[in-house]
Enzyme design. Structure first.
Site, PDB file in Angstrom:
ATOM      1  N   HIS A 156       0.829  -1.214   0.000  1.00  0.00           N
ATOM      2  CA  HIS A 156       0.000   0.000   0.000  1.00  0.00           C
ATOM      3  C   HIS A 156       0.864   1.265   0.000  1.00  0.00           C
ATOM      4  O   HIS A 156       0.447   2.299   0.524  1.00  0.00           O
ATOM      5  CB  HIS A 156      -0.942   0.043   1.210  1.00  0.00           C
ATOM      6  CG  HIS A 156      -1.667  -1.241   1.452  1.00  0.00           C
ATOM      7  ND1 HIS A 156      -2.882  -1.536   0.881  1.00  0.00           N
ATOM      8  CD2 HIS A 156      -1.330  -2.331   2.193  1.00  0.00           C
ATOM      9  CE1 HIS A 156      -3.269  -2.742   1.275  1.00  0.00           C
ATOM     10  NE2 HIS A 156      -2.348  -3.254   2.060  1.00  0.00           N
ATOM     11  N   SER A 277      13.899  21.887 -16.043  1.00  0.00           N
ATOM     12  CA  SER A 277      12.644  22.603 -16.262  1.00  0.00           C
ATOM     13  C   SER A 277      12.961  23.920 -16.951  1.00  0.00           C
ATOM     14  O   SER A 277      14.036  24.490 -16.753  1.00  0.00           O
ATOM     15  CB  SER A 277      11.982  22.855 -14.914  1.00  0.00           C
ATOM     16  OG  SER A 277      11.133  23.974 -14.992  1.00  0.00           O
ATOM     17  N   LYS A 283      15.120  21.936 -10.840  1.00  0.00           N
ATOM     18  CA  LYS A 283      14.486  20.675 -11.204  1.00  0.00           C
ATOM     19  C   LYS A 283      15.392  19.725 -11.987  1.00  0.00           C
ATOM     20  O   LYS A 283      16.186  20.136 -12.810  1.00  0.00           O
ATOM     21  CB  LYS A 283      13.233  20.949 -12.067  1.00  0.00           C
ATOM     22  CG  LYS A 283      12.104  21.584 -11.299  1.00  0.00           C
ATOM     23  CD  LYS A 283      11.389  20.603 -10.385  1.00  0.00           C
ATOM     24  CE  LYS A 283      10.532  19.641 -11.131  1.00  0.00           C
ATOM     25  NZ  LYS A 283       9.171  20.057 -11.346  1.00  0.00           N
ATOM     26  N   GLU A 290       8.787   8.689 -17.183  1.00  0.00           N
ATOM     27  CA  GLU A 290       7.391   9.115 -17.347  1.00  0.00           C
ATOM     28  C   GLU A 290       6.902   8.799 -18.759  1.00  0.00           C
ATOM     29  O   GLU A 290       5.765   8.363 -18.959  1.00  0.00           O
ATOM     30  CB  GLU A 290       7.264  10.620 -17.085  1.00  0.00           C
ATOM     31  CG  GLU A 290       7.501  10.980 -15.625  1.00  0.00           C
ATOM     32  CD  GLU A 290       7.631  12.484 -15.436  1.00  0.00           C
ATOM     33  OE1 GLU A 290       6.601  13.156 -15.446  1.00  0.00           O
ATOM     34  OE2 GLU A 290       8.759  12.975 -15.304  1.00  0.00           O
TER      35      GLU A 290
END
Ligand code: ARG
Length: 451
Positions: A156, A277, A283, A290
């Site tokens: 979980h 970024s 970043k 992704e």
């Protein structure tokens, strides 16, 4: 250029319809397979005396020349041709005359295209098998370096029990092993020749189907001519295998994305495999993972495409089936590029053992071991479980862990506790003693990795 079937027709095909109908822009990828299949077919026709050996020789020489000319760029595909089969046959006839017109004896594009896709996907399966093996080698090297890297295992997404990074990576090795197996089984079923099914009902010529299959290194011939031309199970199965691979790559990507975040920081991606970024200077984004996670959606879409195309088709060939190619090519291309990208990304990824260890120390992931300590002294497990729960609550309230509790504090909960509890809740010991088959102990994981 007038088309091959022009005898029956009084008008040329509308040019928009021609574009709509043409599969050449995508099926030209199968040109090598188409030529290989035609050479094997011509050899068979000549061997069986269905065409003369002179014509057979001319056809084979012509096809070999076409192959060479495509390879060295001298021959370009004519995008107006209906498909790769028509293009090659048309080109052959333009080059060698009447002999070329004999190639299509005892054959139809229906069995020809079924053969070409099978041959093409066999080649794709071999390429992917090699990449999947490479991926597993890369994972095994990373795992071997981290058999002692303690980290929390999760259920979980909550810290659950201690494992190691090697154990975690080895789980993916198992998945990829199954993918390799599935691909091999799919390849085996696919590598069967439908040639000789002809349009749908076989032929009256004395062909030798087994000979053609042997020439093409295939395992045998299909056993029903209707099925031979209408079956695309192997395409469905191949994209199914691609889809499961993408599920695995996507789950792995999701974990890397989590592990890269400052909340976890278990790994650091190499700069070559991350992006910045345009606005936030701090970043470092895991775009590659992704994208892999996102591209899985494409491949599942390809699977839905072929399932839907096939589900309502009466036997035998229907033009709908031309839609199989873009779907299967896209699935293959997507899996291939994902594998080619993720392998070096994993190879260059830095694992941060100290951060993994820190996370493992915080979540009471040794609570089961504390309960087991009491159980091994004769306390019933449910009672030990309850006592440990109370101890955890006490720790949370007092900013302690099972490792930093004093023995006096332990004894307040049960007289069975003694100093050996500290060995029992030591995370390294917790991992080491989970040495059953498939468990996270360094010895067991090393044994699995060697296997
Ligand atoms: N281009 C077709 C395909 O990809 C080849 C088979 C065409 N056969 C036919 N009878 N129209 O499926």
């Amino acid at each position: 250029m007038s088309v091959m079937w022009s005898g029956r027709f009084q008008k040329e095909l509308d040019s928009k319809v021609n574009d709509f109908n043409s599969s050449l822009p995508f099926d030209c990828r199968m040109w090598e397979e188409d030529i290989a299949g035609s050479i094997a077919h011509a050899e068979m026709l000549s061997k069986q005396g269905i065409i003369s050996s002179e014509d057979g020789d001319k056809i084979i020489a012509g096809l070999k020349q076409i192959k060479a000319d495509i390879e060295n760029g001298l021959l370009k595909f004519d995008m107006n041709a209906e498909d790769i089969h028509m293009f090659i046959e048309g080109e052959l006839t333009a080059r060698i005359g009447d002999a070329g017109k004999r190639l299509h004896t005892a054959r139809s594009r229906n069995d020809q295209v079924a053969l070409d896709i099978r041959l093409f996907l066999v080649k794709c399966a071999d390429t992917l098998t090699e990449l999947l093996n490479k991926l597993n080698n890369t994972l095994s090297i990373k795992a071997s370096e981290n058999t002692e890297t303690v980290m929390p295992g999760y259920t979980h997404l909550q810290r659950a029990q201690p494992i190691t990074m090697a154990h975690h990576l080895s789980a993916y090795i198992e998945m990829i092993k199954r993918d390799i197996e599935r691909l091999a089984q799919c390849r085996e079923r696919m590598n069967i020749s439908p040639l000789g099914s002809c349009a749908l009902a076989g032929t009256t010529y004395p062909i030798d189907r087994e000979y053609v299959a042997k020439q093409l290194h295939m395992n045998g011939v299909t056993q029903n001519s209707l099925d031979g031309v209408s079956d695309r199970d192997f395409v469905i199965e191949f994209i199914g295998v691609m889809s499961i691979i993408m599920v695995h790559l996507s789950r792995f990507s999701e974990e890397i994305i989590l592990w890269c975040s400052h909340e976890f920081k278990f790994v650091e991606l190499d700069d070559a495999y991350a992006t910045g970024s345009s606005i936030m200077p701090q970043k470092k984004n895991p775009d590659i993972t992704e994208l892999i996670r996102g591209k899985s959606g494409r491949v599942f879409g390809d699977l839905m495409t072929i399932l839907t195309v096939m589900k309502g088709l009466p036997l035998a060939y229907n033009k709908d089936m031309q839609e199989d190619k873009e779907a299967v090519f896209d699935a293959y291309d997507t899996v291939k590029i994902c594998l080619e990208t993720i392998i070096p990304m994993i190879r260059t990824m830095k694992i941060l053992p100290e951060n993994c260890r820190k996370a493992a120390a915080k979540g009471f992931i040794n609570a089961t071991d504390c309960a087991d300590f009491l159980t091994k002294k004769g306390v019933p497990f449910r009672t030990a479980y309850k006592i440990t729960g109370e101890i955890v609550a006490f720790c949370i309230e007092n900013d302690l862990t099972l490792e930093t509790m004093s023995i006096e504090q332990y004894k307040n909960y049960s007289e069975y506790f003694d100093n050996r509890i500290f060995e029992a809740v030591n995370l390294e010991n917790c991992v080491k003693s989970r040495n059953t088959t498939g468990g996270p102990s360094p010895e067991e994981v090393k044994r699995q990795l060697n296997k």
